[in-house]
Every structure is written in C-alpha cells, then in structure tokens.
Design an enzyme around this catalytic site. Structure first.
Site, mmCIF file in Angstrom:
data_model
loop_
_atom_site.group_PDB
_atom_site.id
_atom_site.type_symbol
_atom_site.label_atom_id
_atom_site.label_comp_id
_atom_site.label_asym_id
_atom_site.label_seq_id
_atom_site.Cartn_x
_atom_site.Cartn_y
_atom_site.Cartn_z
ATOM 1 N N ASP A 11 -9.071 0.056 5.338
ATOM 2 C CA ASP A 11 -8.932 1.343 6.029
ATOM 3 C C ASP A 11 -8.456 2.468 5.117
ATOM 4 O O ASP A 11 -8.712 3.640 5.390
ATOM 5 C CB ASP A 11 -7.926 1.204 7.178
ATOM 6 C CG ASP A 11 -6.545 0.812 6.663
ATOM 7 O OD1 ASP A 11 -6.470 -0.151 5.856
ATOM 8 O OD2 ASP A 11 -5.550 1.457 7.032
ATOM 9 N N THR A 17 -0.712 1.894 6.910
ATOM 10 C CA THR A 17 -0.606 0.672 6.114
ATOM 11 C C THR A 17 -0.610 -0.527 7.050
ATOM 12 O O THR A 17 0.014 -0.488 8.107
ATOM 13 C CB THR A 17 0.668 0.639 5.252
ATOM 14 O OG1 THR A 17 0.856 -0.709 4.787
ATOM 15 C CG2 THR A 17 1.902 1.080 6.021
ATOM 16 N N THR A 41 0.875 -1.186 0.000
ATOM 17 C CA THR A 41 0.000 0.000 0.000
ATOM 18 C C THR A 41 0.906 1.228 0.000
ATOM 19 O O THR A 41 1.992 1.192 0.584
ATOM 20 C CB THR A 41 -0.857 -0.007 1.287
ATOM 21 O OG1 THR A 41 -1.797 -1.060 1.174
ATOM 22 C CG2 THR A 41 -1.595 1.311 1.512
HETATM 23 N N1 ASP Z 1 -4.359 -1.303 4.790
HETATM 24 C C1 ASP Z 1 -4.559 -1.957 3.531
HETATM 25 C C2 ASP Z 1 -5.902 -2.649 3.574
HETATM 26 O O1 ASP Z 1 -6.242 -3.232 4.571
HETATM 27 C C3 ASP Z 1 -3.497 -2.938 3.210
HETATM 28 C C4 ASP Z 1 -2.075 -2.527 3.520
HETATM 29 O O2 ASP Z 1 -1.831 -1.403 3.942
HETATM 30 O O3 ASP Z 1 -1.153 -3.307 3.319
HETATM 31 O O4 ASP Z 1 -6.579 -2.647 2.579
#
Ligand code: ASP
Length: 331
Positions: free
Chosen positions: A229, A249, A198
């Site tokens: 999120d 993230t 992300t």
């Molecule tokens: N936070 C992101 C989600 O849950 C994924 C990530 O940050 O790796 O969609």
C-alpha cells in the site's frame, strides 16, 4: 446603529486574528511502522535508540516548518533521516523479499495541488522518497516501477547505491527465520510482524498546506514484484488541503483493499466527520474487524493530529508550533 458598527468592527478584527493565528501554525507527525511489538524485545537501550531517531526526524522536519518552509520539504527531510537509519524498514535496513533481495516502495502527495509521485520495487536508489518526489515534479506520471523508476532516478541525478547498501544483519536473520518456518507451498506468504518499520510523515505548514509521504521495504518474504500500500496513492498515502494528510503502516493488502488513506479524507469531506472519527473508523473498526493489522498517522488543516493503531505498538511522534510534542512506541 453605533453598537452594530462596533460589533461589526470587532467581528472583523476577530476573524483577521483567527486567520493570522491559523496561518502561523504548523504540525508534523511521523511514524516508524506498526506491529505486534513485544515488550521483551524492546530493551531499554533499543527503545532509547528508536525514540532518539524519531526525535531527530521530527527536529529535521520542524526546522523547515518553523522557518516558513513547505510541508512537502518537511516530510521529505523527516523521512530521509528514517530511511538512512537501519532501525526502520525503509531505505537502509529494509526487509528482504522471498529471494533475499530488498525491493523498496515510496510515495508522496501534495495536498495543495493534489499532485503525487511514487516508485515501487526499486533496488538501488539510496533514498526512495526523493525518487517519488522527482516522479511527481519532473515527470508527467504518478508511479514508476522497477528498472523504469531506477533509470528515471539516475537521470534526475539522485544518489545511486549498490543493492548491498541496504543490507542489515538483523533483517537478514529475520529473513532466514522466515525461510525456516515456511514450506515451499507457502512461498510468498508473509509474516506481518516481520515487516515492522515502514516510515511515514504528514505535515501542515504555516501557509496551511498539507503533505503526506511514506517509504518502505514492504514485508519480509514477500514475493518479488509484490507491491504494498505504501506507494499507492489513496491506500498508504493521501493529502488534500480540503481534509487531511495521511500515511499508513501495516499489512498492506488490507490497506489497499479498503483504500484507507483516501477513505479517511473522504469521510471528512463527504460525511463531515472529524479527523479522529474518520481515522478511528478505518483503523479501529474496519481494519480490525477484517484482521488488518496496522495504524495511520494524520493531520488536518487545523493542526489536529490522529495516530490510531490496532497493534500493540506503533513507532510515532508529533510536534506542533504550540510546542506540544510526543514520541512514543506503545499505548
Ligand atoms: N504497509 C507496508 C506494506 O505492506 C508494510 C508496513 O507498513 O509495515 O508493504
């Protein structure tokens, strides 16, 4: 009396100087995702490629900030570079959902006006962060999802692509691996470590304005329609000139339940905590205790930077007007 007057003049000059100094400074912080990144997987070539792309994103954002541009423009410029790179789980190179499709989420917030925009579950807009910004600037809404978001983005003249544009072989292999290891009962379950990448950016500009932005493909094997999120204001993204700008993230569900990005700002505003205290409280304590993997990047009005993560690594970097800079993956 004379001494008092001299003291007063000196005090005025000092305040003026401090104000000018503060106004002239800027800072940009970016992340390219967190996760339990193994050192074996990270070959020297791979590491060099990641660091080079992060540096390129920092340079693109800094070019805007150092010529007096806005923190909003800087975060978008930095994120677009990362969205266009297949190395990261955002834009091209996004992870696949359970049906083998890419569904993208993004959000942005302006710390000066507290305006915000977000898109979720989109499949054919080349740079989701630009769509989030259009929602903020040209619609009365904060979040648009799916077809509605796509339709709006076309109307706004944003670049559309065939969904196949987002395909990346390494992500597809990860998805196949996910399917192999998952029984139908586990449908929709996700492997947190298969989502890494992300992207996010937070910035302070020379006018003292903060901005935050985040873009993602979500998590490998997520159920279609799942929203994490990243596009949720207060969870994955938050900016407020009274406190700080944050982009998160990690395992999104934990960040939503704990309203992480807003909580960091709230702890600063209502409990008088420093950026570091508030960020660490959320990432190294609250999330860690719950098993919520991830990290955040943040900057406050003084240009202080925080980048805590409770995983083995987080792709990250920052650059400040003082010349201070760093790009890192592991501790
Ligand atoms: N936070 C992101 C989600 O849950 C994924 C990530 O940050 O790796 O969609």
């Amino acid at each position: 009396m004379k001494t008092l007057f001299r003291f007063f003049v000196l005090f005025l000059l000092l305040t003026l100087h401090l104000q000018l100094f503060a106004q002239g400074s800027y800072a940009l912080v970016i992340h390219g995702g967190s996760g339990n990144i193994s050192r074996e997987w990270m070959s020297p070539e791979r590491e060099a490629a990641y660091l080079a792309k992060l540096s390129e994103a920092l340079e693109a954002g800094e070019a805007i900030l150092k010529t007096g541009g806005s923190s909003m423009d800087a975060v978008v410029a930095a994120i677009m570079i990362l969205e266009d790179s297949p190395l990261f789980n955002a834009g091209k190179g996004a992870v696949f959902n359970f049906e083998g499709r890419n569904e993208l989420d993004a959000s942005i917030m302006d710390g000066k006006t507290l305006q915000a925009g977000a898109v979720a579950g989109i499949t054919n807009i080349k740079n989701p962060i630009t769509a989030a910004r259009k929602v903020m600037e040209n619609s009365p809404h904060v979040m648009l999802t799916g077809r509605g978001a796509e339709h709006f983005a076309f109307e706004e003249g944003l670049e559309a692509v065939d969904p196949s544009y987002f395909f990346d072989q390494a992500r597809w292999d990860q998805y196949r691996e996910f399917l192999r290891d998952n029984t139908p009962q586990l449908r929709g379950d996700t492997y947190p470590d298969m989502k890494m990448g992300t992207v996010g950016a937070v910035a302070l500009d020379m006018e003292g304005n903060l901005a935050a932005a985040t873009s993602t493909g979500g998590m490998t094997g997520k159920r279609f329609g799942r929203i994490g999120d990243s596009p949720i204001i207060g969870a994955g993204t938050y900016a407020n000139n009274q406190a700080c700008a944050v982009s998160a993230t990690g395992h999104g569900e934990y960040f939503i339940r704990n309203v992480i990005a807003y909580d960091i700002a709230a702890q600063m505003m209502y409990a008088g905590k420093s950026l570091h205290e508030a960020a660490n409280d959320n990432v190294m304590q609250k999330l860690k205790e719950q098993g919520g993997n991830g990290g955040i990047i943040a900057v406050d009005r003084q240009g202080n930077v925080a980048m805590p993560f409770n995983t083995t690594g987080m792709f990250r970097g920052y650059i400040k007007s003082t010349g201070e800079t760093e790009v890192k993956i592991f501790e």
